[in-house]
Scaffold this motif. Structure first.
Motif, PDB file in Angstrom:
ATOM      1  N   ASN A   1     103.018 104.516  58.959  1.00 34.02           N
ATOM      2  CA  ASN A   1     103.990 104.036  59.946  1.00 34.02           C
ATOM      3  C   ASN A   1     103.846 102.527  60.126  1.00 34.02           C
TER       4      ASN A   1
ATOM      5  N   GLU B   1     106.591 100.985  57.293  1.00 36.85           N
ATOM      6  CA  GLU B   1     107.796 101.161  58.088  1.00 36.85           C
ATOM      7  C   GLU B   1     108.346  99.802  58.514  1.00 36.85           C
TER       8      GLU B   1
ATOM      9  N   LEU C   1     103.701 111.848  62.490  1.00 33.55           N
ATOM     10  CA  LEU C   1     102.994 110.659  62.044  1.00 33.55           C
ATOM     11  C   LEU C   1     102.884 110.671  60.522  1.00 33.55           C
ATOM     12  N   LYS C   2     102.993 109.492  59.922  1.00 32.85           N
ATOM     13  CA  LYS C   2     102.875 109.368  58.461  1.00 32.85           C
ATOM     14  C   LYS C   2     101.507 108.790  58.136  1.00 32.85           C
TER      15      LYS C   2
END
Length: 454
Positions: free
Chosen positions: A125, A129, A230-231
């Motif tokens: 994230n 991201e 969540l990544k």
């Protein structure tokens, strides 16, 4: 499309150039490639892979790296001509189709304000991201080359899922890298999507109504996501994988590494779901290549397009919690085995034929039926082989730009070092992340620059 600098997280990515790369050799005239029924099951999700190259040098100039990548990409698109086309909606059927007109692929160049070793690879994230240009619907293939202060680079490859699945994209990257290094081709892509046409007349198997559903692109873009996802990126040592496989392989039965790995995840999962749920599910993507035989012709591993189904296993929370790991692995094996036959894939193709027009999706992916995790195995996906002439990558994995997803997702890749270790990309809810990381076996190790020797 304007290039806007990305400032999310701890560093900035400045976009410095964009270009459109067209195939060097084009087909005589544009034509429409009708998607197969299994293409309609893809969900049209964007699929992004990212590869990290520690010290990328090509004639001592980052600009020459971009030039060489564009040149070899143009050559590769000549062999993967649908990837240079446009995906539009048919005015009569309202289904997507590929117009092979050599619109080209979008190629972007960017400069990061930090070095690779400063990246928080564990927290995707935070790491990626906002650092990628948003997907441009005009181009089903989008490549971004980001240069870092240390001389390393990250290349991201984003594909529209209608073009194909992981096997198709792996073939594309493999051929592109072979062209870049002036190597002979190891395969010839097969673009005959009519190989996966329905039988005449199609047979309706009602059992598929329990697992799949008709839907629209609007439904997919608005999947209900009740929990924060969540990544995260993990390193799994070869010894941990071997340990799990040894535990579940008893009484002369040898389970696969993925079966052992999935059983371990399922056992952890029951500790991390809300108390209100008494059942949970696991899903596994299964490739139909080399299994499907239509009209006396077998679909080979070189088939380009989507050829996936999904296996689903369901059990009560108490059953999984109390079972031995080897018993859970048996459940995994039995669930996957149900969708590995040619008959399953032919029935699925026919079921979609009955449900057309429109898109289809697995109910588990839409988040229907309670908590679930889908495992995708990328053990055949090339990592070290994706060498464009400036060395092999130190990491290659999948990254999702999807904003909404109704299911947890875990993707496994071979480590770039070829030592049996795995790179695992995960999209999971916080309690599942905590359960994995706090387990005493320490199978899931948060990825760091030390793992990659940056």
């Amino acid at each position: 499309m304007a290039l806007v600098n990305a400032r999310d997280g701890d560093y900035t990515v400045s976009f410095i150039r964009k270009s459109v790369v067209k195939a060097t050799v084009t087909i005589p005239e544009p034509y429409v490639l009708t998607l197969s029924n299994l293409d309609l099951l893809s969900g049209r999700f964007p699929v992004t892979y990212f590869y990290i190259y520690h010290k990328a040098k090509h004639n001592s100039s980052s600009a020459s790296i971009a030039d060489e990548l564009r040149k070899s990409l143009a050559n590769c698109l000549s062999h993967f001509y649908p990837f240079a086309g446009r995906i539009i909606s048919n005015t009569e059927t309202h289904e997507p189709e590929i117009v092979c007109d050599n619109t080209g692929a979008l190629f972007l160049e960017a400069q990061a304000s930090n070095s690779l070793k400063e990246l928080d690879l564990y927290n995707l994230n935070k790491c990626l991201e906002g650092k990628l240009v948003p997907t441009n619907q005009e181009f089903p293939v989008q490549v971004q080359l980001t240069n870092y202060k240390c001389g390393g680079i990250i290349i991201t490859f984003t594909f529209d899922h209608a073009l194909g699945d992981a096997s198709s994209f792996s073939k594309f990257l493999l051929m592109w890298s072979q062209i870049a290094r002036k190597k002979s081709f190891s395969f010839c892509p097969d673009h005959r999507r009519n190989l996966l046409r329905a039988r005449n007349p199609p047979i309706y198997n009602h059992s598929f109504d329990e697992s799949f559903i008709s839907c629209s692109l609007h439904d997919i873009h608005n999947i209900s996501t009740p929990r924060t996802l969540l990544k995260r990126l993990y390193y799994i040592d070869a010894s941990s994988i071997d340990m799990l496989q040894k535990i579940v392989s008893i009484d002369g039965t040898r389970r696969t590494k993925i079966e052992a790995f999935s059983a371990y995840i399922w056992k952890i999962m029951v500790k991390a779901i809300d108390k209100g749920h008494n059942k949970c599910k696991m899903g596994w993507l299964v490739d139909g290549r080399t299994r499907i035989c239509t009209y006396s012709e077998k679909v080979t591993e070189n088939y380009i397009g989507n050829a996936l189904s999904i296996a689903v296993g369901e059990a009560s929370v108490s059953e999984i919690d109390q079972a031995l790991l080897s018993d859970v692995a048996k459940k995994v094996h039995n669930a996957i085995s149900k969708v590995t036959s040619a008959e399953h894939f032919l029935d699925l193709i026919d079921w979609i034929e009955w449900k057309k027009p429109g898109l289809m999706l697995s109910k588990i992916v839409l988040g229907q039926g309670g908590p679930a995790i889908v495992v995708s195995s990328g053990r055949r996906f090339p990592v070290a082989e994706v060498d464009f002439g400036f060395g092999s990558p130190v990491l290659g994995t999948v990254y999702s730009t999807i904003k909404k997803l109704g299911v947890g997702y875990i993707n496994q890749r071979q480590g770039a070092k070829g030592d049996g270790s795995w790179t695992v990309s995960a999209i999971l809810w916080p309690d599942m992340i905590e359960a994995l990381e706090s387990d005493c076996n320490h199978v899931f190790q948060p990825m760091t620059s030390n793992h990659l020797k940056l």
